[in-house]
Write an enzyme that holds these catalytic residues in place. Structure first.
Site, PDB file in Angstrom:
ATOM      1  N   THR A 131      63.523 157.365  54.143  1.00 46.11           N
ATOM      2  CA  THR A 131      62.136 157.707  54.442  1.00 46.11           C
ATOM      3  C   THR A 131      61.978 159.221  54.529  1.00 46.11           C
ATOM      4  O   THR A 131      62.912 159.932  54.912  1.00 46.11           O
ATOM      5  CB  THR A 131      61.664 157.058  55.756  1.00 46.11           C
ATOM      6  OG1 THR A 131      60.289 157.374  55.966  1.00 46.11           O
ATOM      7  CG2 THR A 131      62.478 157.545  56.943  1.00 46.11           C
ATOM      8  N   TYR A 132      60.804 159.651  54.117  1.00 49.41           N
ATOM      9  CA  TYR A 132      60.433 161.064  54.259  1.00 49.41           C
ATOM     10  C   TYR A 132      59.255 161.177  55.213  1.00 49.41           C
ATOM     11  O   TYR A 132      58.625 162.226  55.311  1.00 49.41           O
ATOM     12  CB  TYR A 132      60.089 161.651  52.890  1.00 49.41           C
ATOM     13  CG  TYR A 132      61.174 161.439  51.860  1.00 49.41           C
ATOM     14  CD1 TYR A 132      62.327 162.227  51.857  1.00 49.41           C
ATOM     15  CD2 TYR A 132      61.072 160.427  50.914  1.00 49.41           C
ATOM     16  CE1 TYR A 132      63.336 162.016  50.931  1.00 49.41           C
ATOM     17  CE2 TYR A 132      62.072 160.207  49.981  1.00 49.41           C
ATOM     18  CZ  TYR A 132      63.205 161.004  49.998  1.00 49.41           C
ATOM     19  OH  TYR A 132      64.201 160.772  49.078  1.00 49.41           O
ATOM     20  N   GLU A 173      57.433 157.513  45.304  1.00 54.26           N
ATOM     21  CA  GLU A 173      57.268 156.424  46.264  1.00 54.26           C
ATOM     22  C   GLU A 173      57.384 155.073  45.560  1.00 54.26           C
ATOM     23  O   GLU A 173      57.939 154.113  46.100  1.00 54.26           O
ATOM     24  CB  GLU A 173      55.926 156.561  46.977  1.00 54.26           C
ATOM     25  CG  GLU A 173      55.883 157.768  47.904  1.00 54.26           C
ATOM     26  CD  GLU A 173      54.503 158.012  48.497  1.00 54.26           C
ATOM     27  OE1 GLU A 173      54.408 158.082  49.735  1.00 54.26           O
ATOM     28  OE2 GLU A 173      53.528 158.137  47.728  1.00 54.26           O
ATOM     29  N   CYS A 201      68.265 143.558  28.600  1.00 52.19           N
ATOM     30  CA  CYS A 201      68.219 144.978  28.952  1.00 52.19           C
ATOM     31  C   CYS A 201      69.107 145.781  28.007  1.00 52.19           C
ATOM     32  O   CYS A 201      70.283 146.057  28.298  1.00 52.19           O
ATOM     33  CB  CYS A 201      68.648 145.180  30.403  1.00 52.19           C
ATOM     34  SG  CYS A 201      68.361 146.866  30.988  1.00 52.19           S
ATOM     35  N   THR A 211      57.122 154.286  58.229  1.00 53.63           N
ATOM     36  CA  THR A 211      56.922 153.280  57.174  1.00 53.63           C
ATOM     37  C   THR A 211      57.890 152.103  57.289  1.00 53.63           C
ATOM     38  O   THR A 211      58.025 151.321  56.351  1.00 53.63           O
ATOM     39  CB  THR A 211      57.086 153.938  55.789  1.00 53.63           C
ATOM     40  OG1 THR A 211      58.408 154.474  55.689  1.00 53.63           O
ATOM     41  CG2 THR A 211      56.069 155.040  55.577  1.00 53.63           C
TER      42      THR A 211
END
Length: 492
Positions: free
Chosen positions: A386-387, A463, A122, A398
Protein backbone atom coordinates in the site's frame (compact mmCIF):
# COMPACT_ATOMS: atom_id res chain seq x y z
CA UNK A 1 -3.54 -1.34 -7.59
CA UNK A 2 -1.36 1.43 -6.30
CA UNK A 3 -3.10 1.71 -3.03
CA UNK A 4 -1.39 4.50 -2.73
CA UNK A 5 8.97 -2.65 -43.04
CA UNK A 6 10.04 -4.49 -45.82
CA UNK A 7 7.15 -6.41 -47.43
CA UNK A 8 9.33 -9.50 -47.90
CA UNK A 9 10.41 -9.59 -44.27
CA UNK A 10 8.77 -12.12 -41.94
CA UNK A 11 6.19 -10.40 -39.76
CA UNK A 12 6.00 -11.80 -36.21
CA UNK A 13 2.48 -10.41 -35.84
CA UNK A 14 -0.18 -12.21 -37.83
CA UNK A 15 -2.91 -9.91 -39.13
CA UNK A 16 -6.21 -11.44 -38.04
CA UNK A 17 -9.59 -10.86 -39.67
CA UNK A 18 -10.35 -8.06 -37.24
CA UNK A 19 -7.20 -6.14 -38.17
CA UNK A 20 -7.86 -6.67 -41.87
CA UNK A 21 -11.31 -5.19 -41.45
CA UNK A 22 -9.84 -2.30 -39.46
CA UNK A 23 -7.51 -1.51 -42.35
CA UNK A 24 -10.33 -1.76 -44.89
CA UNK A 25 -12.43 0.58 -42.78
CA UNK A 26 -9.55 3.04 -42.58
CA UNK A 27 -9.15 2.92 -46.33
CA UNK A 28 -12.78 4.01 -46.59
CA UNK A 29 -12.19 6.92 -44.23
CA UNK A 30 -14.16 5.42 -41.36
CA UNK A 31 -12.92 6.18 -37.85
CA UNK A 32 -12.05 2.95 -36.06
CA UNK A 33 -10.28 2.02 -32.82
CA UNK A 34 -6.53 1.61 -33.00
CA UNK A 35 -5.92 -2.16 -32.78
CA UNK A 36 -2.32 -2.09 -31.66
CA UNK A 37 -0.60 -0.41 -28.75
CA UNK A 38 3.18 -0.16 -28.68
CA UNK A 39 5.23 -0.59 -25.55
CA UNK A 40 5.07 -3.20 -22.78
CA UNK A 41 1.27 -3.08 -22.41
CA UNK A 42 -1.72 -2.67 -24.70
CA UNK A 43 -3.65 -1.21 -21.76
CA UNK A 44 -1.16 1.07 -20.01
CA UNK A 45 0.49 4.08 -21.68
CA UNK A 46 4.14 3.44 -22.36
CA UNK A 47 5.05 6.82 -20.85
CA UNK A 48 3.65 5.87 -17.44
CA UNK A 49 5.68 2.66 -17.33
CA UNK A 50 8.86 4.41 -18.49
CA UNK A 51 8.37 7.18 -15.94
CA UNK A 52 8.01 4.65 -13.12
CA UNK A 53 11.15 2.77 -14.19
CA UNK A 54 13.18 5.99 -14.05
CA UNK A 55 12.67 6.22 -10.30
CA UNK A 56 15.16 3.41 -9.67
CA UNK A 57 16.21 1.93 -13.03
CA UNK A 58 19.36 0.26 -11.70
CA UNK A 59 17.47 -1.81 -9.14
CA UNK A 60 14.99 -3.03 -11.76
CA UNK A 61 17.78 -3.92 -14.19
CA UNK A 62 19.76 -5.78 -11.54
CA UNK A 63 16.68 -7.68 -10.43
CA UNK A 64 15.87 -8.71 -13.98
CA UNK A 65 19.42 -9.78 -14.75
CA UNK A 66 19.61 -11.80 -11.55
CA UNK A 67 16.19 -13.43 -11.44
CA UNK A 68 14.16 -13.11 -14.64
CA UNK A 69 14.20 -16.14 -17.01
CA UNK A 70 14.81 -13.77 -19.92
CA UNK A 71 17.77 -12.17 -18.17
CA UNK A 72 16.62 -8.68 -19.11
CA UNK A 73 13.83 -6.24 -18.43
CA UNK A 74 11.09 -7.79 -20.55
CA UNK A 75 7.55 -6.42 -20.89
CA UNK A 76 6.26 -8.39 -17.92
CA UNK A 77 9.05 -7.14 -15.68
CA UNK A 78 8.50 -3.56 -16.82
CA UNK A 79 4.82 -3.62 -15.92
CA UNK A 80 5.44 -5.32 -12.57
CA UNK A 81 8.14 -2.70 -12.04
CA UNK A 82 5.34 -0.27 -11.23
CA UNK A 83 5.57 -2.00 -7.83
CA UNK A 84 9.30 -2.67 -7.30
CA UNK A 85 8.90 -4.10 -3.80
CA UNK A 86 6.57 -6.78 -5.12
CA UNK A 87 8.71 -7.32 -8.23
CA UNK A 88 11.68 -8.29 -6.08
CA UNK A 89 9.66 -10.88 -4.17
CA UNK A 90 8.11 -12.25 -7.36
CA UNK A 91 11.39 -12.60 -9.27
CA UNK A 92 13.12 -14.15 -6.27
CA UNK A 93 10.48 -16.87 -5.86
CA UNK A 94 10.25 -17.54 -9.61
CA UNK A 95 14.04 -17.82 -9.87
CA UNK A 96 14.09 -20.36 -7.03
CA UNK A 97 11.24 -22.30 -8.63
CA UNK A 98 12.88 -22.53 -12.05
CA UNK A 99 16.64 -22.41 -11.48
CA UNK A 100 17.73 -23.32 -7.96
CA UNK A 101 18.17 -26.80 -6.46
CA UNK A 102 14.93 -28.73 -6.38
CA UNK A 103 13.36 -32.13 -7.04
CA UNK A 104 12.83 -31.59 -10.80
CA UNK A 105 15.43 -31.21 -13.60
CA UNK A 106 15.63 -27.71 -15.07
CA UNK A 107 14.29 -28.58 -18.52
CA UNK A 108 11.29 -30.38 -17.01
CA UNK A 109 10.45 -27.27 -14.99
CA UNK A 110 10.33 -25.13 -18.12
CA UNK A 111 8.21 -27.64 -19.98
CA UNK A 112 5.72 -27.78 -17.10
CA UNK A 113 5.60 -23.97 -17.29
CA UNK A 114 4.80 -24.27 -21.01
CA UNK A 115 2.02 -26.78 -20.28
CA UNK A 116 0.53 -24.45 -17.68
CA UNK A 117 0.66 -21.31 -19.84
CA UNK A 118 -0.76 -23.15 -22.84
CA UNK A 119 -3.96 -23.97 -20.93
CA UNK A 120 -4.78 -20.27 -21.28
CA UNK A 121 -3.27 -19.86 -24.76
CA UNK A 122 -0.66 -17.52 -23.27
CA UNK A 123 1.83 -17.25 -26.13
CA UNK A 124 3.87 -14.67 -24.23
CA UNK A 125 4.80 -17.12 -21.47
CA UNK A 126 5.05 -20.14 -23.76
CA UNK A 127 7.56 -18.40 -26.02
CA UNK A 128 9.57 -17.24 -23.01
CA UNK A 129 10.15 -20.82 -21.84
CA UNK A 130 10.62 -22.25 -25.31
CA UNK A 131 13.60 -19.88 -25.56
CA UNK A 132 14.92 -21.46 -22.36
CA UNK A 133 14.78 -24.86 -24.08
CA UNK A 134 16.84 -23.57 -26.98
CA UNK A 135 19.25 -21.95 -24.56
CA UNK A 136 19.76 -25.28 -22.75
CA UNK A 137 19.80 -27.26 -26.01
CA UNK A 138 18.11 -30.36 -24.57
CA UNK A 139 15.00 -32.37 -25.50
CA UNK A 140 14.10 -30.02 -28.34
CA UNK A 141 11.74 -32.64 -29.78
CA UNK A 142 9.41 -31.91 -26.86
CA UNK A 143 8.61 -28.57 -28.49
CA UNK A 144 6.82 -30.39 -31.31
CA UNK A 145 4.00 -31.30 -28.95
CA UNK A 146 2.90 -33.46 -26.06
CA UNK A 147 3.14 -36.70 -28.04
CA UNK A 148 6.93 -36.22 -28.07
CA UNK A 149 7.38 -35.91 -24.29
CA UNK A 150 7.84 -38.77 -21.80
CA UNK A 151 4.65 -40.38 -20.48
CA UNK A 152 5.58 -39.26 -16.99
CA UNK A 153 5.17 -35.61 -17.99
CA UNK A 154 2.05 -36.32 -20.01
CA UNK A 155 0.51 -37.78 -16.88
CA UNK A 156 0.41 -34.24 -15.47
CA UNK A 157 -2.22 -33.22 -18.02
CA UNK A 158 -5.17 -34.15 -15.82
CA UNK A 159 -4.03 -32.22 -12.77
CA UNK A 160 -2.89 -29.36 -15.02
CA UNK A 161 -6.35 -28.85 -16.51
CA UNK A 162 -8.12 -29.28 -13.17
CA UNK A 163 -5.84 -26.79 -11.44
CA UNK A 164 -6.26 -24.29 -14.27
CA UNK A 165 -10.04 -24.45 -14.56
CA UNK A 166 -11.75 -26.38 -11.72
CA UNK A 167 -9.30 -27.04 -8.86
CA UNK A 168 -12.10 -28.07 -6.47
CA UNK A 169 -12.39 -31.34 -8.43
CA UNK A 170 -8.89 -32.48 -7.42
CA UNK A 171 -9.00 -35.49 -5.08
CA UNK A 172 -6.53 -37.74 -3.34
CA UNK A 173 -7.17 -40.27 -6.14
CA UNK A 174 -5.58 -37.88 -8.63
CA UNK A 175 -2.53 -37.73 -6.39
CA UNK A 176 -2.46 -41.50 -6.02
CA UNK A 177 -2.59 -41.99 -9.78
CA UNK A 178 0.53 -39.86 -10.17
CA UNK A 179 2.65 -41.29 -7.35
CA UNK A 180 1.71 -44.94 -7.94
CA UNK A 181 2.07 -45.42 -11.69
CA UNK A 182 5.01 -47.82 -11.83
CA UNK A 183 7.90 -46.64 -13.97
CA UNK A 184 6.15 -43.32 -14.63
CA UNK A 185 5.51 -42.49 -10.97
CA UNK A 186 6.25 -39.16 -9.27
CA UNK A 187 7.67 -38.74 -5.81
CA UNK A 188 5.66 -36.45 -3.52
CA UNK A 189 8.50 -33.91 -3.56
CA UNK A 190 8.55 -33.88 -7.37
CA UNK A 191 4.78 -33.57 -7.52
CA UNK A 192 4.71 -30.62 -5.11
CA UNK A 193 7.38 -28.91 -7.22
CA UNK A 194 5.31 -29.52 -10.37
CA UNK A 195 2.07 -28.33 -8.73
CA UNK A 196 3.67 -25.08 -7.59
CA UNK A 197 4.99 -24.45 -11.12
CA UNK A 198 1.57 -25.16 -12.65
CA UNK A 199 -0.25 -22.87 -10.22
CA UNK A 200 2.39 -20.16 -10.63
CA UNK A 201 2.05 -20.03 -14.40
CA UNK A 202 -1.73 -20.35 -14.50
CA UNK A 203 -1.88 -17.31 -12.23
CA UNK A 204 0.85 -15.50 -14.14
CA UNK A 205 -1.18 -15.94 -17.35
CA UNK A 206 -3.97 -14.06 -15.55
CA UNK A 207 -1.57 -11.20 -14.89
CA UNK A 208 -0.28 -11.18 -18.48
CA UNK A 209 -3.75 -10.93 -20.00
CA UNK A 210 -5.16 -8.72 -17.25
CA UNK A 211 -2.38 -6.17 -17.74
CA UNK A 212 -2.44 -6.36 -21.54
CA UNK A 213 1.20 -7.44 -21.79
CA UNK A 214 2.28 -7.06 -25.42
CA UNK A 215 4.15 -9.87 -27.23
CA UNK A 216 7.91 -9.83 -26.81
CA UNK A 217 9.54 -9.56 -30.23
CA UNK A 218 12.63 -11.74 -30.54
CA UNK A 219 14.74 -9.40 -32.65
CA UNK A 220 17.53 -11.93 -32.98
CA UNK A 221 15.06 -14.70 -33.91
CA UNK A 222 17.48 -17.15 -32.35
CA UNK A 223 15.24 -20.18 -32.42
CA UNK A 224 12.48 -19.59 -34.95
CA UNK A 225 9.79 -20.25 -32.32
CA UNK A 226 8.45 -16.73 -32.40
CA UNK A 227 7.66 -16.88 -36.10
CA UNK A 228 5.91 -20.21 -35.62
CA UNK A 229 4.03 -19.73 -32.38
CA UNK A 230 3.30 -16.03 -32.26
CA UNK A 231 2.52 -15.69 -35.95
CA UNK A 232 -1.22 -16.07 -35.31
CA UNK A 233 -1.20 -13.89 -32.20
CA UNK A 234 -2.86 -10.55 -32.83
CA UNK A 235 -2.45 -7.69 -30.42
CA UNK A 236 -5.97 -6.49 -31.05
CA UNK A 237 -7.11 -9.49 -28.99
CA UNK A 238 -5.75 -7.61 -25.99
CA UNK A 239 -6.32 -4.04 -27.07
CA UNK A 240 -9.97 -4.31 -27.98
CA UNK A 241 -13.16 -6.28 -27.53
CA UNK A 242 -13.48 -9.80 -28.93
CA UNK A 243 -16.73 -8.69 -30.54
CA UNK A 244 -15.02 -5.87 -32.44
CA UNK A 245 -15.12 -7.97 -35.61
CA UNK A 246 -18.88 -8.12 -35.35
CA UNK A 247 -19.17 -4.44 -34.45
CA UNK A 248 -17.02 -3.21 -37.31
CA UNK A 249 -18.87 -5.19 -39.94
CA UNK A 250 -22.05 -3.23 -39.31
CA UNK A 251 -20.78 0.09 -38.00
CA UNK A 252 -21.42 3.51 -39.42
CA UNK A 253 -19.00 6.43 -38.94
CA UNK A 254 -21.18 7.62 -36.08
CA UNK A 255 -21.34 4.24 -34.32
CA UNK A 256 -17.61 3.67 -34.84
CA UNK A 257 -16.90 6.92 -33.04
CA UNK A 258 -18.90 5.58 -30.11
CA UNK A 259 -16.98 2.32 -29.79
CA UNK A 260 -14.60 3.81 -27.24
CA UNK A 261 -17.35 5.39 -25.15
CA UNK A 262 -18.19 3.32 -22.08
CA UNK A 263 -20.41 4.39 -19.21
CA UNK A 264 -21.50 8.01 -18.82
CA UNK A 265 -21.59 8.01 -15.03
CA UNK A 266 -19.34 10.62 -13.51
CA UNK A 267 -16.22 8.70 -12.47
CA UNK A 268 -15.39 11.29 -9.84
CA UNK A 269 -18.73 10.59 -8.19
CA UNK A 270 -17.97 6.86 -8.33
CA UNK A 271 -14.73 7.43 -6.46
CA UNK A 272 -16.39 9.54 -3.79
CA UNK A 273 -19.16 6.96 -3.40
CA UNK A 274 -16.57 4.21 -2.91
CA UNK A 275 -14.80 6.27 -0.27
CA UNK A 276 -18.11 6.84 1.54
CA UNK A 277 -18.95 3.12 1.48
CA UNK A 278 -15.56 2.22 2.91
CA UNK A 279 -16.04 4.73 5.72
CA UNK A 280 -19.57 3.51 6.47
CA UNK A 281 -18.54 -0.15 6.48
CA UNK A 282 -15.72 0.59 8.90
CA UNK A 283 -18.11 2.35 11.26
CA UNK A 284 -20.66 -0.47 11.06
CA UNK A 285 -17.94 -3.05 11.70
CA UNK A 286 -16.90 -1.21 14.86
CA UNK A 287 -20.47 -0.81 16.09
CA UNK A 288 -22.04 -4.19 15.37
CA UNK A 289 -20.36 -7.41 14.29
CA UNK A 290 -22.46 -9.89 12.28
CA UNK A 291 -23.13 -13.35 13.72
CA UNK A 292 -21.46 -16.47 12.30
CA UNK A 293 -24.79 -17.59 10.85
CA UNK A 294 -25.30 -14.26 9.10
CA UNK A 295 -21.76 -14.28 7.73
CA UNK A 296 -22.25 -17.81 6.36
CA UNK A 297 -25.49 -16.69 4.71
CA UNK A 298 -23.74 -13.69 3.12
CA UNK A 299 -21.01 -15.95 1.74
CA UNK A 300 -23.55 -18.28 0.13
CA UNK A 301 -25.37 -15.29 -1.34
CA UNK A 302 -22.17 -13.85 -2.81
CA UNK A 303 -21.11 -17.24 -4.16
CA UNK A 304 -24.45 -17.68 -5.95
CA UNK A 305 -24.45 -14.10 -7.23
CA UNK A 306 -21.05 -14.74 -8.81
CA UNK A 307 -22.92 -17.05 -11.22
CA UNK A 308 -24.52 -13.96 -12.72
CA UNK A 309 -21.15 -12.30 -13.27
CA UNK A 310 -19.36 -13.21 -16.47
CA UNK A 311 -18.32 -12.08 -19.89
CA UNK A 312 -21.84 -12.44 -21.28
CA UNK A 313 -22.18 -14.36 -24.49
CA UNK A 314 -18.46 -15.08 -24.45
CA UNK A 315 -19.15 -17.86 -21.94
CA UNK A 316 -20.73 -19.97 -24.69
CA UNK A 317 -18.38 -18.89 -27.43
CA UNK A 318 -15.71 -21.25 -28.76
CA UNK A 319 -12.31 -19.61 -28.48
CA UNK A 320 -10.15 -19.65 -31.62
CA UNK A 321 -7.61 -22.44 -32.01
CA UNK A 322 -4.30 -21.40 -30.51
CA UNK A 323 -0.87 -21.94 -31.99
CA UNK A 324 0.21 -23.39 -28.63
CA UNK A 325 -2.47 -26.09 -28.79
CA UNK A 326 0.10 -28.86 -29.34
CA UNK A 327 0.92 -28.43 -25.64
CA UNK A 328 -2.71 -28.95 -24.55
CA UNK A 329 -4.84 -32.06 -24.15
CA UNK A 330 -8.63 -31.83 -23.84
CA UNK A 331 -8.62 -28.21 -25.01
CA UNK A 332 -12.41 -27.90 -24.67
CA UNK A 333 -12.19 -28.40 -20.90
CA UNK A 334 -12.55 -24.97 -19.29
CA UNK A 335 -13.79 -23.06 -16.29
CA UNK A 336 -17.21 -23.77 -14.82
CA UNK A 337 -18.68 -21.94 -11.86
CA UNK A 338 -18.06 -23.59 -8.51
CA UNK A 339 -21.75 -23.16 -7.66
CA UNK A 340 -23.55 -24.56 -10.70
CA UNK A 341 -27.23 -23.83 -11.20
CA UNK A 342 -29.48 -26.76 -10.33
CA UNK A 343 -26.62 -29.17 -9.60
CA UNK A 344 -25.14 -30.83 -6.57
CA UNK A 345 -22.15 -28.61 -5.90
CA UNK A 346 -18.88 -29.48 -4.15
CA UNK A 347 -18.93 -28.56 -0.46
CA UNK A 348 -17.56 -25.18 0.51
CA UNK A 349 -13.83 -25.21 1.27
CA UNK A 350 -13.64 -23.77 4.80
CA UNK A 351 -10.32 -22.02 5.38
CA UNK A 352 -10.46 -22.89 9.07
CA UNK A 353 -10.25 -26.57 8.10
CA UNK A 354 -7.33 -26.17 5.68
CA UNK A 355 -5.57 -22.84 5.33
CA UNK A 356 -2.34 -21.72 3.73
CA UNK A 357 -0.98 -20.39 7.03
CA UNK A 358 -1.75 -23.44 9.16
CA UNK A 359 -1.54 -26.32 6.69
CA UNK A 360 -0.42 -25.59 3.12
CA UNK A 361 2.69 -23.63 4.08
CA UNK A 362 4.16 -26.34 6.28
CA UNK A 363 3.41 -29.15 3.82
CA UNK A 364 4.93 -27.46 0.78
CA UNK A 365 7.92 -26.29 2.77
CA UNK A 366 8.55 -29.82 4.08
CA UNK A 367 8.41 -31.48 0.68
CA UNK A 368 10.16 -28.70 -1.27
CA UNK A 369 12.55 -26.91 1.03
CA UNK A 370 12.19 -23.11 1.39
CA UNK A 371 9.61 -22.61 -1.38
CA UNK A 372 6.92 -22.15 1.28
CA UNK A 373 8.85 -19.24 2.76
CA UNK A 374 9.23 -17.58 -0.63
CA UNK A 375 5.59 -18.07 -1.57
CA UNK A 376 4.43 -16.80 1.79
CA UNK A 377 6.54 -13.67 1.36
CA UNK A 378 5.06 -13.11 -2.11
CA UNK A 379 1.48 -13.56 -0.90
CA UNK A 380 2.02 -11.18 1.99
CA UNK A 381 3.81 -8.60 -0.13
CA UNK A 382 0.94 -8.39 -2.63
CA UNK A 383 -1.74 -8.27 0.08
CA UNK A 384 0.05 -5.78 2.35
CA UNK A 385 1.34 -3.53 -0.43
CA UNK A 386 0.00 0.00 0.00
CA UNK A 387 0.99 3.58 -0.64
CA UNK A 388 -1.99 4.87 1.39
CA UNK A 389 -3.44 6.38 -1.78
CA UNK A 390 -6.68 5.86 -3.65
CA UNK A 391 -6.71 7.76 -6.95
CA UNK A 392 -6.48 11.42 -5.93
CA UNK A 393 -6.98 10.74 -2.21
CA UNK A 394 -4.05 10.39 0.17
CA UNK A 395 -3.69 8.95 3.68
CA UNK A 396 -6.27 6.24 2.95
CA UNK A 397 -6.34 2.84 4.66
CA UNK A 398 -7.13 0.47 1.78
CA UNK A 399 -6.94 -2.76 3.80
CA UNK A 400 -10.69 -3.34 3.48
CA UNK A 401 -10.63 -2.95 -0.30
CA UNK A 402 -7.60 -5.19 -0.77
CA UNK A 403 -9.12 -7.94 1.33
CA UNK A 404 -12.41 -7.73 -0.60
CA UNK A 405 -10.54 -8.27 -3.89
CA UNK A 406 -8.57 -11.24 -2.57
CA UNK A 407 -11.54 -12.88 -0.83
CA UNK A 408 -13.85 -12.42 -3.81
CA UNK A 409 -11.51 -14.56 -5.92
CA UNK A 410 -11.51 -17.26 -3.24
CA UNK A 411 -15.29 -17.01 -2.97
CA UNK A 412 -15.63 -17.80 -6.69
CA UNK A 413 -13.43 -20.84 -6.01
CA UNK A 414 -15.67 -21.93 -3.15
CA UNK A 415 -13.25 -20.97 -0.35
CA UNK A 416 -14.80 -19.30 2.70
CA UNK A 417 -13.18 -17.44 5.61
CA UNK A 418 -15.34 -17.62 8.72
CA UNK A 419 -14.06 -14.30 10.04
CA UNK A 420 -14.89 -12.31 6.89
CA UNK A 421 -18.15 -10.51 6.20
CA UNK A 422 -18.87 -11.16 2.51
CA UNK A 423 -21.47 -8.41 2.56
CA UNK A 424 -18.49 -6.07 2.13
CA UNK A 425 -17.76 -7.51 -1.31
CA UNK A 426 -21.04 -6.25 -2.77
CA UNK A 427 -20.54 -2.89 -1.10
CA UNK A 428 -17.00 -2.36 -2.38
CA UNK A 429 -16.77 -4.09 -5.76
CA UNK A 430 -18.93 -2.66 -8.54
CA UNK A 431 -20.32 -4.96 -11.22
CA UNK A 432 -17.86 -3.91 -13.94
CA UNK A 433 -15.00 -4.69 -11.57
CA UNK A 434 -16.52 -8.10 -10.75
CA UNK A 435 -16.78 -8.89 -14.47
CA UNK A 436 -13.12 -7.96 -14.87
CA UNK A 437 -12.07 -10.02 -11.84
CA UNK A 438 -13.94 -13.11 -12.97
CA UNK A 439 -12.62 -12.88 -16.51
CA UNK A 440 -8.99 -12.31 -15.51
CA UNK A 441 -9.13 -15.05 -12.89
CA UNK A 442 -11.22 -17.73 -14.61
CA UNK A 443 -10.72 -17.28 -18.36
CA UNK A 444 -7.96 -14.65 -18.70
CA UNK A 445 -7.49 -15.16 -22.45
CA UNK A 446 -10.85 -13.38 -22.91
CA UNK A 447 -9.78 -10.18 -21.15
CA UNK A 448 -10.22 -7.06 -23.26
CA UNK A 449 -9.18 -3.43 -23.08
CA UNK A 450 -12.83 -2.49 -22.67
CA UNK A 451 -13.08 -4.55 -19.48
CA UNK A 452 -9.89 -3.00 -18.14
CA UNK A 453 -11.06 0.53 -18.88
CA UNK A 454 -14.59 0.02 -17.54
CA UNK A 455 -13.81 0.06 -13.81
CA UNK A 456 -12.20 2.59 -11.46
CA UNK A 457 -11.77 5.18 -14.18
CA UNK A 458 -10.29 7.73 -11.77
CA UNK A 459 -7.58 5.36 -10.54
CA UNK A 460 -3.97 5.25 -11.70
CA UNK A 461 -2.80 2.44 -13.95
CA UNK A 462 -0.39 1.38 -11.22
CA UNK A 463 -3.40 0.86 -8.94
CA UNK A 464 -5.02 -1.39 -11.53
CA UNK A 465 -1.76 -3.33 -11.83
CA UNK A 466 -1.93 -3.83 -8.06
CA UNK A 467 -5.44 -5.24 -8.55
CA UNK A 468 -3.92 -7.74 -10.99
CA UNK A 469 -1.21 -8.68 -8.50
CA UNK A 470 -3.86 -9.43 -5.89
CA UNK A 471 -5.94 -11.45 -8.36
CA UNK A 472 -2.85 -13.40 -9.43
CA UNK A 473 -1.81 -14.26 -5.88
CA UNK A 474 -5.37 -15.06 -4.78
CA UNK A 475 -5.77 -17.42 -7.72
CA UNK A 476 -2.44 -19.13 -7.12
CA UNK A 477 -3.16 -19.62 -3.44
CA UNK A 478 -6.63 -21.05 -4.22
CA UNK A 479 -5.14 -23.60 -6.63
CA UNK A 480 -2.47 -24.56 -4.13
CA UNK A 481 -4.99 -25.00 -1.31
CA UNK A 482 -7.03 -27.52 -3.29
CA UNK A 483 -3.96 -29.41 -4.53
CA UNK A 484 -2.16 -29.47 -1.19
CA UNK A 485 -5.33 -30.55 0.62
CA UNK A 486 -5.59 -33.50 -1.80
CA UNK A 487 -1.92 -34.38 -1.18
CA UNK A 488 -2.49 -34.19 2.60
CA UNK A 489 -5.50 -36.51 2.33
CA UNK A 490 -3.45 -38.95 0.25
CA UNK A 491 -0.65 -38.92 2.82
CA UNK A 492 -3.02 -39.57 5.70
Amino acid sequence: MSFSADSNSPNPFHMCNICQKVIRKKDKGVRVPRPFSSGPSAFIPKEEIVEASQVDPLTEQLLAEAYSPSGHVDHLTQVMGLHPHYLESFLHSQFYLLRMDGPLPLHCRHFIAIMAAARHQCSFLVSLHVREFYRMGVCLDWLKGLQYVPQRLRNLNEINKLLAHRPWLITKEHIQNLVKTGEHSWSLAELVHAVVILAHFHALASFVFGSGINPQVDTQNTNGFQAVYISNYCTCDLASDHHLDRDLSSSSPESSALLCVFQTTDSVSELEALMDRMKRLQEEREEDEASQEEMATRFEKEKKESLLVGSGELEDEVMPTSKVSQFVEDATFGYQDFARRGEDNPPTFRAQDYSWEDHGFSLVNRLYSDIGLLLDDKFRTACDLTYYNMASHEDVDTTMLRRALFNYVHCMYGIRYDDYDYGEVNQLLERSLKVYIKTVTCYPERTTRRMYDSYWRQFRHSEKVHVNLLLMEARMQAELLYALRAITRYMT
